[in-house]
Scaffold this motif. Structure first.
Motif, mmCIF file in Angstrom:
data_model
loop_
_atom_site.group_PDB
_atom_site.id
_atom_site.type_symbol
_atom_site.label_atom_id
_atom_site.label_comp_id
_atom_site.label_asym_id
_atom_site.label_seq_id
_atom_site.Cartn_x
_atom_site.Cartn_y
_atom_site.Cartn_z
ATOM 1 N N ALA A 66 32.037 30.426 13.202
ATOM 2 C CA ALA A 66 31.556 30.118 11.413
ATOM 3 C C ALA A 66 30.608 29.264 11.681
ATOM 4 C CB ALA A 66 32.700 29.485 10.886
ATOM 5 N N LYS A 67 30.485 28.221 12.495
ATOM 6 C CA LYS A 67 29.095 27.666 12.671
ATOM 7 C C LYS A 67 27.977 28.264 13.163
ATOM 8 C CE LYS A 67 27.864 23.098 14.675
ATOM 9 N NZ LYS A 67 28.192 21.980 15.782
ATOM 10 N N THR A 68 28.193 29.174 13.970
ATOM 11 C CA THR A 68 27.014 30.068 14.302
ATOM 12 C C THR A 68 26.535 30.732 13.402
ATOM 13 O OG1 THR A 68 27.744 29.854 16.555
ATOM 14 C CG2 THR A 68 26.244 31.533 16.045
ATOM 15 N N ARG A 69 27.406 31.560 12.721
ATOM 16 C CA ARG A 69 27.025 32.453 11.486
ATOM 17 C C ARG A 69 26.358 31.969 10.393
ATOM 18 N NH1 ARG A 69 31.979 36.416 11.380
ATOM 19 N NH2 ARG A 69 31.135 37.344 9.276
ATOM 20 N N LEU A 70 27.042 30.825 10.016
ATOM 21 C CA LEU A 70 26.240 29.942 8.855
ATOM 22 C C LEU A 70 25.114 29.533 9.368
ATOM 23 C CD1 LEU A 70 29.558 28.015 7.841
ATOM 24 C CD2 LEU A 70 28.211 29.740 6.550
ATOM 25 N N ALA A 71 24.802 28.964 10.544
ATOM 26 C CA ALA A 71 23.370 28.353 10.715
ATOM 27 C C ALA A 71 22.476 29.622 10.877
ATOM 28 C CB ALA A 71 23.542 27.871 12.187
ATOM 29 N N GLU A 72 22.814 30.694 11.185
ATOM 30 C CA GLU A 72 22.073 31.868 11.273
ATOM 31 C C GLU A 72 21.852 32.720 9.777
ATOM 32 O OE1 GLU A 72 23.698 34.389 14.197
ATOM 33 O OE2 GLU A 72 23.170 33.387 15.768
ATOM 34 N N GLY A 73 22.500 32.192 8.868
ATOM 35 C CA GLY A 73 22.590 32.589 7.636
ATOM 36 C C GLY A 73 23.328 34.102 7.350
#
Length: 89
Positions: A66-73
């Motif tokens: 989730a952290k990665t996906r949110l950071a990537e938009g």
């Protein structure tokens, strides 16, 4: 003011308000005092809740995906959010 260790992707438990005792995922930061949370059920990704950091209790678990996906938009679906939170219970 001390900034509580609540970061994007953290699983937290609400300590105050109508949603007291419910689990949420931190999906965004507004400023030093506020974050945006969602749980995929009552608070879906398209209707996130703005919550004070001091009203959240960190569980110590961070959902790396989730952290990665949110950071990537990239979007997170509500069913994925519910699955991540149910793993914690």
């Amino acid at each position: 003011m001390n900034r509580l260790p609540v970061e994007i992707g953290s699983i937290v438990i609400s300590k105050a308000g109508r949603d007291e005792g419910r689990m949420f995922l931190v999906v965004g930061e507004v400023d030093d005092d506020f974050v945006m949370v969602a749980n995929g059920a009552l608070r879906k990704m398209d209707r996130q809740k703005k919550k004070r950091r001091k009203h959240l209790k960190p569980t110590g678990r961070v959902v790396a995906e989730a952290k990665t996906r949110l950071a990537e938009g990239r979007p997170i679906e509500d069913h994925e959010l519910r699955a991540w939170l149910s793993e914690e219970e």
